[in-house]
Scaffold this motif. Structure first.
Motif, PDB file in Angstrom:
ATOM      1  N   ASN A  99       0.844  -1.213  -0.084  1.00  0.00           N
ATOM      2  CA  ASN A  99       0.026   0.003   0.050  1.00  0.00           C
ATOM      3  C   ASN A  99       0.902   1.238   0.013  1.00  0.00           C
ATOM      4  O   ASN A  99       0.542   2.281  -0.475  1.00  0.00           O
ATOM      5  N   SER A 100       1.960   1.372   0.719  1.00  0.00           N
ATOM      6  CA  SER A 100       3.066   2.400   0.657  1.00  0.00           C
ATOM      7  C   SER A 100       3.316   2.632  -0.853  1.00  0.00           C
ATOM      8  O   SER A 100       3.920   3.802  -1.255  1.00  0.00           O
ATOM      9  N   LEU A 101       3.536   1.338  -1.444  1.00  0.00           N
ATOM     10  CA  LEU A 101       4.262   1.602  -2.939  1.00  0.00           C
ATOM     11  C   LEU A 101       3.042   2.063  -3.843  1.00  0.00           C
ATOM     12  O   LEU A 101       3.637   3.105  -4.649  1.00  0.00           O
ATOM     13  N   TYR A 102       1.776   1.987  -3.525  1.00  0.00           N
ATOM     14  CA  TYR A 102       0.805   2.455  -4.354  1.00  0.00           C
ATOM     15  C   TYR A 102      -0.340   3.078  -3.514  1.00  0.00           C
ATOM     16  O   TYR A 102      -1.022   2.659  -3.301  1.00  0.00           O
ATOM     17  N   PRO A 103      -0.036   4.538  -3.341  1.00  0.00           N
ATOM     18  CA  PRO A 103      -0.902   5.185  -2.412  1.00  0.00           C
ATOM     19  C   PRO A 103      -2.181   5.492  -3.064  1.00  0.00           C
ATOM     20  O   PRO A 103      -2.424   5.324  -4.398  1.00  0.00           O
ATOM     21  N   PRO A 104      -3.228   5.655  -2.388  1.00  0.00           N
ATOM     22  CA  PRO A 104      -4.401   5.770  -2.907  1.00  0.00           C
ATOM     23  C   PRO A 104      -4.602   7.011  -3.898  1.00  0.00           C
ATOM     24  O   PRO A 104      -3.503   7.870  -3.715  1.00  0.00           O
TER      25      PRO A 104
END
Length: 113
Positions: free
Chosen positions: A68-73
């Motif tokens: 999730n930190s690699l692909y933030p919202p």
């Protein structure tokens, strides 16, 4: 007779010295070992807590957090709000000239605003 008494007194002095030396060594080593046991006991407590914390790590959950930190919202909506409320590049450069100390802006620049 005097030599015998001196020899006996010397033997007592040596004996007392050895007794005191043994007591001192015993005290020093006892204190050293007690301190070391306290140190290693505390270290064992810390290592035990660390080991338990490592065992509690949920690998899948941590991997999910990492992903999730690699692909933030999608923050594009927030970015659009910021852009809409921010000054245009020309307005920023004019403000910078006023702040920089010139304080003067020629009229041709102001006509387009």
């Amino acid at each position: 007779m005097d030599a015998t008494r001196t020899t006996h007194h010397l033997e007592e002095t040596i004996d007392n010295f050895e007794k005191q030396k043994i007591k001192d060594i015993k005290t020093i080593f006892s204190e050293f070992i007690t301190i070391e046991m306290l140190f290693h006991g505390k270290a064992l407590e810390v290592y035990t807590a660390a080991y338990q914390n490592i065992k509690k790590i949920d690998e899948e959950e941590d991997l999910e957090v990492f992903r999730n930190s690699l692909y933030p919202p999608d923050y594009s909506s927030r970015l659009d709000i910021v852009r809409a409320n921010s000054k245009s590049p020309l307005q920023r450069s004019l403000s910078a000239k006023c702040i920089s100390g010139t304080g003067q802006v020629s009229k041709p620049y102001l006509k387009g605003i």
